[in-house]
Design an enzyme around this catalytic site. Sequence first.
Site, PDB file in Angstrom:
ATOM      1  N   LYS A  50       3.141  -2.527  -0.731  1.00 31.08           N
ATOM      2  CA  LYS A  50       2.479  -3.153  -1.876  1.00 31.08           C
ATOM      3  C   LYS A  50       2.712  -2.338  -3.143  1.00 31.08           C
ATOM      4  O   LYS A  50       2.974  -2.900  -4.212  1.00 31.08           O
ATOM      5  CB  LYS A  50       0.986  -3.325  -1.602  1.00 31.08           C
ATOM      6  CG  LYS A  50       0.693  -4.425  -0.605  1.00 31.08           C
ATOM      7  CD  LYS A  50      -0.794  -4.521  -0.309  1.00 31.08           C
ATOM      8  CE  LYS A  50      -1.083  -5.606   0.725  1.00 31.08           C
ATOM      9  NZ  LYS A  50      -2.531  -5.707   1.006  1.00 31.08           N
ATOM     10  N   ALA A  70      -2.909  -0.887  -1.864  1.00 32.96           N
ATOM     11  CA  ALA A  70      -3.897  -0.568  -0.825  1.00 32.96           C
ATOM     12  C   ALA A  70      -3.958  -1.695   0.189  1.00 32.96           C
ATOM     13  O   ALA A  70      -3.640  -2.843  -0.113  1.00 32.96           O
ATOM     14  CB  ALA A  70      -5.276  -0.353  -1.453  1.00 32.96           C
ATOM     15  N   ASP A  71      -4.376  -1.340   1.388  1.00 32.34           N
ATOM     16  CA  ASP A  71      -4.590  -2.337   2.419  1.00 32.34           C
ATOM     17  C   ASP A  71      -5.735  -1.876   3.311  1.00 32.34           C
ATOM     18  O   ASP A  71      -5.919  -0.667   3.518  1.00 32.34           O
ATOM     19  CB  ASP A  71      -3.328  -2.564   3.254  1.00 32.34           C
ATOM     20  CG  ASP A  71      -3.411  -3.876   4.013  1.00 32.34           C
ATOM     21  OD1 ASP A  71      -3.336  -4.935   3.362  1.00 32.34           O
ATOM     22  OD2 ASP A  71      -3.584  -3.852   5.244  1.00 32.34           O
ATOM     23  N   THR A  72      -6.475  -2.837   3.829  1.00 32.13           N
ATOM     24  CA  THR A  72      -7.613  -2.562   4.697  1.00 32.13           C
ATOM     25  C   THR A  72      -7.507  -3.427   5.938  1.00 32.13           C
ATOM     26  O   THR A  72      -7.234  -4.629   5.828  1.00 32.13           O
ATOM     27  CB  THR A  72      -8.943  -2.872   3.973  1.00 32.13           C
ATOM     28  OG1 THR A  72      -9.021  -2.060   2.795  1.00 32.13           O
ATOM     29  CG2 THR A  72     -10.144  -2.577   4.866  1.00 32.13           C
TER      30      THR A  72
END
Length: 192
Positions: A50, A70-72
């Site tokens: 990203k 960011a990633d969750t």
Amino acid sequence: MLILASQSPRRAELLSQIGVPFTALSADIDESILPNETPEHYVQRLAQQKAQAGWRASADTAKRRLVLGADTVVVINEQVMGKPKDFDDARAMLNLLSGQQHQVLTAVTVTSGQRFETILVKTDVTFCALSPSQIEAYWQTGEPKDKAGSYAIQGIGGKFVTHIKGSYSAVVGLPLYETNQLLSRMSQAHEC
């Protein structure tokens, strides 16, 4: 200048909360899990991709910029739970989380184009036992439809959480303390 490679209103709110000025843009990537990929590697890879996509998409903006991706993900029994496809998918996820502890992994990557740094924050979240009627009523609110693991801790889904060990803001989508530290380090390196 910071570019947030995300259209997530939650991430935008969290960055604003710590006083970081930024411009948001979309960073569409393939979010498929690779064969034999661990949840930790998966979430870090997505954050990096990203940030890289955001870097490429912002090529016409200021030369001296940092891009944050960011990633969750929600993980239980080493199984990554993404966003539900439909009610049956959400019900299956919430049944897995019901009365159990799971982990929320959030990875944050900041890149200057020449270098990047990634952090990974793990938070343990415990749910109360959920009845079928609670799960269906929650689905009807619309909240679970675009959330990893089919819930939002900062919304109605927060009423199911009995215990949290770690970063609340990471569960929402961006660990504030760790992100601030990362941005400080990258800003100093970027100025040199």
